[in-house]
Design a protein around this motif. Structure first.
Motif, PDB file in Angstrom:
ATOM      1  N   ASN A 146      -8.659 -27.263  -4.281  1.00 32.37           N
ATOM      2  CA  ASN A 146      -9.212 -27.124  -5.543  1.00 32.37           C
ATOM      3  C   ASN A 146      -9.289 -25.364  -6.033  1.00 32.37           C
ATOM      4  O   ASN A 146      -9.738 -24.924  -7.198  1.00 32.37           O
ATOM      5  N   GLY A 147      -8.821 -24.569  -5.109  1.00 31.66           N
ATOM      6  CA  GLY A 147      -8.244 -23.315  -5.316  1.00 31.66           C
ATOM      7  C   GLY A 147      -9.510 -22.356  -5.228  1.00 31.66           C
ATOM      8  O   GLY A 147      -9.573 -21.130  -5.576  1.00 31.66           O
ATOM      9  N   THR A 148     -10.703 -22.849  -4.826  1.00 33.56           N
ATOM     10  CA  THR A 148     -11.913 -21.983  -4.711  1.00 33.56           C
ATOM     11  C   THR A 148     -11.635 -20.975  -3.636  1.00 33.56           C
ATOM     12  O   THR A 148     -11.217 -20.910  -2.581  1.00 33.56           O
ATOM     13  N   LYS A 149     -11.938 -19.696  -4.320  1.00 32.85           N
ATOM     14  CA  LYS A 149     -11.908 -18.472  -3.265  1.00 32.85           C
ATOM     15  C   LYS A 149     -13.113 -18.258  -2.502  1.00 32.85           C
ATOM     16  O   LYS A 149     -14.220 -18.699  -2.849  1.00 32.85           O
ATOM     17  N   GLY A 150     -12.993 -17.878  -1.377  1.00 32.80           N
ATOM     18  CA  GLY A 150     -14.162 -17.490  -0.392  1.00 32.80           C
ATOM     19  C   GLY A 150     -14.569 -18.979   0.274  1.00 32.80           C
ATOM     20  O   GLY A 150     -15.514 -18.800   0.844  1.00 32.80           O
TER      21      GLY A 150
END
Length: 401
Positions: free
Chosen positions: A291-295
């Motif tokens: 989903n491309g979520t950072k961190g």
């Protein structure tokens, strides 16, 4: 003794190396600059050890040669002692003979003196007889008696008168002269023997002096040989001590190498031994690939490889899960000793090769690479837990070349 010590050093070093497993073939080669440097240091130490060993062998040959020389000198000293003893005995024997000859000569001289005394008595008696009481009781010498004759007839009568008693002592005088001649001959013979004995004594004395000088020379040579021996033995002992230090250094380097290899090879085996594998995502925070979520926190390490690539157990243990797990897809979990647990996820369908409760060995095939569950491609999701908490697998896995 020194050769045994050298062998012991070599055997001790070899035993340490073999027992440590450094000569065993590893599952895969480990390459590291520090490892190469240690190997160079070990080789340099081995070269130094070989040099020391060659030097010790040369020293030992010299020591053995000196021991042989010492034995030869001892034999020569023993022979000289025998010769000196023989010479002393011969000199003592000849001294006795000289004394005997001297006493015999003295006896002959005494005998001659006695004969001379006896002859003197004879001559005194004869002179007494030759002094005639001629008229009025006056003694006239033999010559005066003859010169006082009145004629030839009177002269003859006077000679006959004077020689009558002399002829009676003639036999005794002849016997004396003959005996004296014999005694003188014996005396000369004894003096000749005494002279020969003196010459022999001088020769024996010179021989004794030569033997004594030879004895001193050999004793000096022996002392020098023993000193040289001790010096070489001390040098050999020093070389042995240095060789022991080198052996200890080599053993230390092998230990250092073993520890480095363990560190490089990891506590756990690499779960994908294929040469085509690569780390596609490490442990820790990252951008979520779905989903491309950072961190997003990644609890394991992703190892990409073609579908069907073999997955192996990272360590001995017992399979506690061998089924589909949400997010992980087909997965295997193995319980190890000391509180460690490993998880192998995204296994292809039909790729699980073990069952729950099964004992597995380090390096044993347990599954095959796939992309089941929450996955974007063929890879192994590998997790490592210690006492129920996730830890970075990279700290416990071998370093990749």
């Amino acid at each position: 003794m020194k050769q045994t010590l050298t062998k012991s050093i070599v055997i001790a070093t070899t035993t340490l190396v073999v027992s440590s497993g450094l000569f065993q073939s590893p599952a895969h080669a480990i390459s590291d600059p520090l490892l190469s440097e240690i190997e160079k240091e070990i080789q340099a130490l081995k070269n130094e050890q070989d040099s020391k060993q060659s030097g010790k062998e040369e020293i030992r040959e010299k020591i053995d040669g000196l021991f042989e020389q010492e034995a030869t000198i001892y034999e020569q000293l023993t022979e000289l002692d025998k010769q000196i003893a023989t010479s002393e005995a011969e000199i003592e024997k000849k001294m006795v003979e000289v004394q005997e000859r001297q006493i015999a000569i003295q006896d002959q001289e005494i005998e001659i003196q006695k004969l001379e005394d006896q002859l003197g008595d004879k001559f005194a008696v004869l002179e007494e007889r030759l002094n005639i009481d001629y008229k009025k009781g006056k003694k006239v010498s033999y010559l005066k008696v003859l010169m006082g004759s009145d004629g030839f007839g009177d002269f003859v009568s006077r000679v006959e008168y004077l020689t009558f008693d002399f002829n009676k002592d003639r036999k005794a005088i002849d016997e004396y002269l003959e005996k004296k001649e014999t005694i003188e001959a014996k005396k000369v013979a004894l003096q000749t023997e005494l002279g020969e004995l003196d010459n022999l004594m001088n020769s024996l004395e010179k021989d004794r002096e030569w033997l004594a000088s030879q004895l001193i020379d050999k004793q000096t040579q022996l002392a020098t040989t023993i000193d040289n021996q001790q010096e070489l033995i001390n040098q050999e002992e020093k070389e042995s001590q240095e060789a022991m230090k080198i052996a200890d250094s080599i053993a230390g380097k092998y230990k250092e190498m073993e520890e480095l290899k363990k560190k490089l090879s990891g506590v756990f085996a690499w779960p994908v031994p294929s040469k085509t594998q690569r780390v596609s995502s490490s442990y820790g925070y990252r951008v979520d690939p779905i989903n491309g979520t950072k961190g997003a926190f990644h609890k394991g390490q992703d190892i990409a490889a073609p579908e069907g690539t073999t997955i192996v157990a990272a360590e001995d243990g017992v399979v506690i899960t061998a089924s589909y797990i949400n997010g992980y897809g087909n997965a295997v979990i193995i319980q190890h000793s000391e509180g460690f647990r490993t998880l192998y996820g995204h296994i292809r369908n039909g790729g699980i090769k073990v069952s729950v409760g099964q004992q597995v060995k380090r390096g044993q095939k347990i599954a095959e690479i796939g992309s089941t569950g929450r996955s974007t491609g063929n890879h192994l999701h590998f997790e490592l837990l210690k006492d129920g908490k996730h830890v970075d697998p990279n700290e416990f896995l071998p370093k990749l070349n």
